[in-house]
Motif scaffolding. Structure first.
Motif, PDB file in Angstrom:
ATOM      1  N   LEU A 294      20.569  40.135  27.457  1.00 59.27           N
ATOM      2  CA  LEU A 294      21.264  40.174  28.811  1.00 59.27           C
ATOM      3  C   LEU A 294      20.363  40.875  30.144  1.00 59.27           C
ATOM      4  CD1 LEU A 294      24.751  40.430  27.499  1.00 59.27           C
ATOM      5  CD2 LEU A 294      23.827  38.415  28.579  1.00 59.27           C
ATOM      6  N   LYS A 295      19.849  42.046  29.457  1.00 55.78           N
ATOM      7  CA  LYS A 295      19.175  42.719  30.564  1.00 55.78           C
ATOM      8  C   LYS A 295      17.883  42.410  30.664  1.00 55.78           C
ATOM      9  CE  LYS A 295      21.484  47.403  29.193  1.00 55.78           C
ATOM     10  NZ  LYS A 295      21.819  47.655  30.682  1.00 55.78           N
ATOM     11  N   LYS A 296      17.188  41.652  29.826  1.00 57.29           N
ATOM     12  CA  LYS A 296      15.834  41.111  30.078  1.00 57.29           C
ATOM     13  C   LYS A 296      15.917  39.886  31.134  1.00 57.29           C
ATOM     14  CE  LYS A 296      13.732  43.423  26.248  1.00 57.29           C
ATOM     15  NZ  LYS A 296      13.186  43.401  24.748  1.00 57.29           N
ATOM     16  N   ASP A 297      16.856  39.013  30.789  1.00 59.80           N
ATOM     17  CA  ASP A 297      16.904  37.595  31.255  1.00 59.80           C
ATOM     18  C   ASP A 297      16.958  37.829  33.016  1.00 59.80           C
ATOM     19  OD1 ASP A 297      17.487  34.618  30.808  1.00 59.80           O
ATOM     20  OD2 ASP A 297      18.835  35.466  32.461  1.00 59.80           O
ATOM     21  N   PRO A 298      16.188  37.106  33.575  1.00 58.85           N
ATOM     22  CA  PRO A 298      16.172  37.215  34.945  1.00 58.85           C
ATOM     23  C   PRO A 298      17.404  36.951  35.664  1.00 58.85           C
ATOM     24  CG  PRO A 298      14.047  36.052  34.384  1.00 58.85           C
ATOM     25  CD  PRO A 298      15.221  36.046  33.114  1.00 58.85           C
ATOM     26  N   LEU A 299      18.314  36.069  34.990  1.00 59.76           N
ATOM     27  CA  LEU A 299      19.564  35.651  35.739  1.00 59.76           C
ATOM     28  C   LEU A 299      20.610  36.507  35.333  1.00 59.76           C
ATOM     29  CD1 LEU A 299      21.066  33.633  37.557  1.00 59.76           C
ATOM     30  CD2 LEU A 299      21.557  32.342  35.251  1.00 59.76           C
ATOM     31  N   THR A 300      20.966  36.832  34.139  1.00 57.22           N
ATOM     32  CA  THR A 300      21.908  37.701  33.607  1.00 57.22           C
ATOM     33  C   THR A 300      21.783  39.054  33.838  1.00 57.22           C
ATOM     34  OG1 THR A 300      20.982  37.858  31.419  1.00 57.22           O
ATOM     35  CG2 THR A 300      22.531  36.153  31.758  1.00 57.22           C
ATOM     36  N   SER A 301      20.375  39.624  34.080  1.00 58.09           N
ATOM     37  CA  SER A 301      20.176  41.030  34.366  1.00 58.09           C
ATOM     38  C   SER A 301      20.636  41.380  35.892  1.00 58.09           C
ATOM     39  CB  SER A 301      18.705  41.329  34.331  1.00 58.09           C
ATOM     40  OG  SER A 301      17.925  40.612  35.112  1.00 58.09           O
ATOM     41  N   LYS A 302      21.085  40.545  36.665  1.00 61.59           N
ATOM     42  CA  LYS A 302      21.392  40.766  37.741  1.00 61.59           C
ATOM     43  C   LYS A 302      23.112  41.025  38.155  1.00 61.59           C
ATOM     44  CE  LYS A 302      17.932  38.410  40.181  1.00 61.59           C
ATOM     45  NZ  LYS A 302      17.283  37.175  40.892  1.00 61.59           N
ATOM     46  N   LEU A 303      23.678  40.548  36.865  1.00 64.62           N
ATOM     47  CA  LEU A 303      25.172  40.531  36.750  1.00 64.62           C
ATOM     48  C   LEU A 303      25.619  41.984  36.913  1.00 64.62           C
ATOM     49  CD1 LEU A 303      25.756  38.154  34.026  1.00 64.62           C
ATOM     50  CD2 LEU A 303      26.190  37.685  36.580  1.00 64.62           C
TER      51      LEU A 303
END
Length: 340
Positions: A294-303
């Motif tokens: 979750l922390k590395k994914d470009p999308l979910t890291s912004k949550l």
């Protein structure tokens, strides 16, 4: 194959309660079994997942198709009557590890018991928590086993694979304990287990912090080829969400475990992400692996939930109906309260 079945059934008819240890220990087990058998009036018939099943006597050689099913029978005090188990996905809890480790494991780690291996154990009862295991490709379908004279029980939470179950709640789980207690000839143990676990759930619910606006949560169970799977409606995670006063962001899914997308997760923007901690060896199984993803994914890291470490970790096996499910409620409530 037919010869094997006939031999297995012949041996089954002549076999008594399996046991080990001293003669005194064997006598004690025999006495306990006799006492258990007298507690239930046999034969009796139960409707289970739309099938009438008749139980003619207290099982002496039960086979559980998955680890959590074995754990339930151990907590009912009949672990010594389990002739085999399968689908082992994690280390057994310390409280029952010694008993669990005495049970023969009839499959490879994380794998299902195959039909012929099941028959080799000469079971007089088969109990499982997943419909996918009662198939001809796996342990044998229920009719196949019933035709061989082996009664079964399938949890009412999964009569059909992944199907959302109306009324899936702890009352249903506690009733399963009572039914299993009756089947095994220990109805008092089933009632006690139900009562004890209800107290755990009720105490946790009493500590729920009231909020003007419910928090939105995602139950993140696993990934398959990079696609996330999350809890939908008709399962214990949905029920636990309601007990804790939070909103499951995938409550509108079609199945109790739903294949979703990262775009959907981002669009629904959960306030809290509940991580299933699994140890099956699959990609992104553990809670730490999920957090890293979750922390590395470009999308979910912004949550905001990810950036604020708004995670709650719960053993994955507790999200499906199991003995550990009751303890997931205080873990959820405490985690939510700590997050504020």
């Amino acid at each position: 194959m037919m010869t094997k079945v006939v031999v297995a059934l012949a041996v089954l008819a002549a076999t008594g309660c399996a046991g080990s240890g001293s003669a005194g220990g064997a006598d004690a087990k025999a006495g306990a079994t006799a006492k258990a058998a007298s507690a239930t009036s046999y034969p009796f018939t139960l409707e289970n997942c739309g099938t009438d099943v008749t139980y003619k006597a207290a099982p002496k050689k039960a086979v559980t198709l998955n680890q959590t099913a074995a754990e339930i029978l151990i907590h009912l005090g009949v672990g010594d009557r389990i002739a085999g188990t399968g689908y082992e996905i994690e280390k057994p809890p310390a409280a029952i590890a010694e008993q669990y480790q005495k049970i023969p494991v009839l499959s490879a780690p994380g794998a299902e018991i195959k039909h012929e291996k099941l028959l080799e154990a000469q079971p007089d009862f088969v109990y499982g928590s997943f419909a996918s295991m009662f198939t001809k490709e796996q342990s044998g379908d229920r009719k196949q086993l019933h035709d061989l004279g082996v009664p079964t029980y399938l949890t009412e939470f999964d009569c059909a694979y992944h199907e959302s179950v109306a009324g899936a709640d702890f009352t249903m789980l506690f009733e399963e304990y009572r039914r299993l207690g009756k089947i095994m000839g220990v109805p008092e143990a089933g009632e006690k287990l139900a009562t004890d676990q209800k107290a755990v759930v009720d105490k946790a619910v009493a500590g729920v912090r009231k909020r003007d606006t419910p928090l939105k949560v995602m139950w993140f169970y696993s990934t398959y080829e990079g696609t996330p799977w999350a809890a939908g409606p008709g399962g214990l995670p949905q029920h636990m969400s309601q007990l804790a006063g939070v909103e499951n962001i995938f409550a509108d899914a079609k199945t109790k475990w739903a294949e979703v997308s990262w775009d959907e997760v981002a669009a629904r923007n959960p306030d809290v992400i509940i991580l299933a901690d699994l140890t099956r060896g699959e990609p992104n199984d553990t809670a730490k692996e999920k957090t890293d993803l979750l922390k590395k994914d470009p999308l979910t890291s912004k949550l905001a939930a990810v950036q604020g470490d708004r995670f709650i970790t719960i053993p994955g096996s507790h999200m499906d109906p199991s003995y550990g499910s009751a303890s997931a409620v205080p873990a959820l409530v405490d985690g939510l309260n700590k997050l504020g």
